[in-house]
Scaffold this motif. Structure first.
Motif, short mmCIF file in Angstrom:
data_model
loop_
_atom_site.label_atom_id
_atom_site.label_comp_id
_atom_site.label_asym_id
_atom_site.label_seq_id
_atom_site.Cartn_x
_atom_site.Cartn_y
_atom_site.Cartn_z
N GLU A 146 24.16 92.86 18.90
CA GLU A 146 23.44 92.07 17.76
C GLU A 146 22.42 93.27 17.47
OE1 GLU A 146 22.43 87.84 17.66
OE2 GLU A 146 22.07 88.55 19.59
N HIS A 147 21.75 94.06 18.56
CA HIS A 147 20.59 94.90 17.88
C HIS A 147 21.27 96.05 17.23
CE1 HIS A 147 17.25 97.36 18.33
NE2 HIS A 147 17.55 98.23 19.07
N SER A 194 15.28 81.79 18.07
CA SER A 194 15.35 83.43 17.45
C SER A 194 14.13 83.57 16.63
CB SER A 194 16.50 83.53 16.57
OG SER A 194 17.63 83.42 17.16
N THR A 209 12.76 97.63 14.14
CA THR A 209 14.05 97.23 14.74
C THR A 209 14.64 98.73 15.40
OG1 THR A 209 15.37 98.15 12.50
CG2 THR A 209 14.77 95.94 12.69
N LEU A 228 17.19 91.63 21.59
CA LEU A 228 18.69 91.17 21.26
C LEU A 228 19.57 91.71 22.27
CD1 LEU A 228 18.52 91.61 17.48
CD2 LEU A 228 18.38 89.35 18.56
N GLY A 232 14.44 89.44 17.84
CA GLY A 232 14.69 89.15 19.19
C GLY A 232 14.61 87.68 19.44
N TYR A 233 14.12 87.22 20.67
CA TYR A 233 14.56 86.03 21.09
C TYR A 233 12.99 85.53 21.74
CZ TYR A 233 19.31 86.39 20.62
OH TYR A 233 20.58 86.67 19.93
N LYS A 241 16.98 89.56 12.24
CA LYS A 241 16.82 88.74 13.60
C LYS A 241 16.22 90.00 14.46
CE LYS A 241 19.59 86.28 16.62
NZ LYS A 241 20.83 85.44 16.92
N ALA A 279 18.06 84.83 25.87
CA ALA A 279 18.84 85.90 25.33
C ALA A 279 20.26 85.12 24.85
CB ALA A 279 18.98 87.20 25.62
#
Length: 266
Positions: free
Chosen positions: A248-249, A201, A225, A244, A31-32, A29, A192
């Motif tokens: 989460e990141h 997402s 990432t 993120l 980002g948003y 994942k 977010a």
């Protein structure tokens, strides 16, 4: 080597990969994104509730517990407090991922606020989609894949609304404004956090068997990432990605370095 997605992989897709010899997939994942409903800055404010989206834009809507062709022509027929404007919405075509996400997050979720629709989905998910996913032909106008064109149309068409990605709202904040849904306006923070209803997402899926075979694949994923790219203030943020949240990141960076294979989705 890599597939992009604006929603998580489904069980069926995972099983199809397995059936075709793709046994190790890395889900990341990154980002948003948010989908906004916007109008010219001089337009009245629309205080949308989520069910309004389905009632206004679905080709078939529920009345008296039955699906009927959409009879509504003006927004004030949909709910109290909405302006007496004609329902006229410009948005992406069926070939667009933004359209898919809008139908899922806006129209489908809106329809599921009604018990009849929920019961239909439990009984027959295919029929549920056939009844709720199509958008009306009068009132919804497919406007191509270019979100900038939708923004320009709003400034020239009084009373119209547009559906597009959040990044285009940020770029054109001097021309258009977004409408809140269930009292929540689209912002970097609400998207977010997931409190804005039309938040999604963004994922990449990596074919692990190609790491070490496709030159630079591991390095590309690590860079994608990294803090410099997908972190807060990174260069992907300037291209419209909403980063993120930090915990989460960090977890995604670790998964990218380790190339951790995903499990079958729930």
């Amino acid at each position: 080597d890599i597939a992009n997605a604006s929603r998580p992989m489904t069980q069926q897709e995972f099983d199809t990969c397995r059936a075709n010899g793709v046994n190790d997939i890395v889900e990341l994942k990154v980002g948003y994104d948010g989908i906004v409903i916007a109008a010219d800055r001089g337009a009245p404010d629309y205080q949308f509730r989520l069910p309004h989206l389905y009632l206004a834009l679905g080709a078939n809507v529920l009345r008296g517990g039955k699906f009927v062709p959409n009879p509504y022509t003006n927004w004030n027929e949909i709910g109290p407090g909405l302006p007496n404007n004609r329902i006229l919405v410009y948005g992406p075509p069926p070939t667009s991922g933004t359209r898919d996400a809008f139908v899922e997050l806006g129209i489908e979720a809106s329809a599921l606020t009604y018990p009849t629709a929920r019961a239909l989905r439990e009984r027959d998910s295919d029929e549920f989609k056939q009844m709720t996913h199509p958008l009306r032909r009068e009132g919804w106008i497919d406007s191509g894949e270019n979100d900038n064109a939708i923004v320009q149309t709003l400034t020239k068409t009084p009373g119209s609304l547009g559906v597009f990605g959040y990044s285009f709202l940020e770029e054109n904040g001097d021309k258009v404004k977004a409408m809140p849904i269930d009292g929540v306006a689209p912002t970097v923070a609400t998207i977010a956090e997931g409190t804005y209803p039309l938040s999604r997402s963004i994922f990449i899926y990596v074919k692990k068997a190609h790491v070490g075979v496709t030159l630079g694949l591991q390095e590309f994923v690590t860079e994608f990432t990294s803090d410099a790219a997908a972190g807060r203030g990174g260069y992907l943020q300037s291209r419209g990605l909403i980063p993120l949240l930090p915990p989460e990141h960090e977890a995604v960076k670790a998964a990218a370095r380790a190339m951790t294979s995903m499990s079958r989705p729930d």
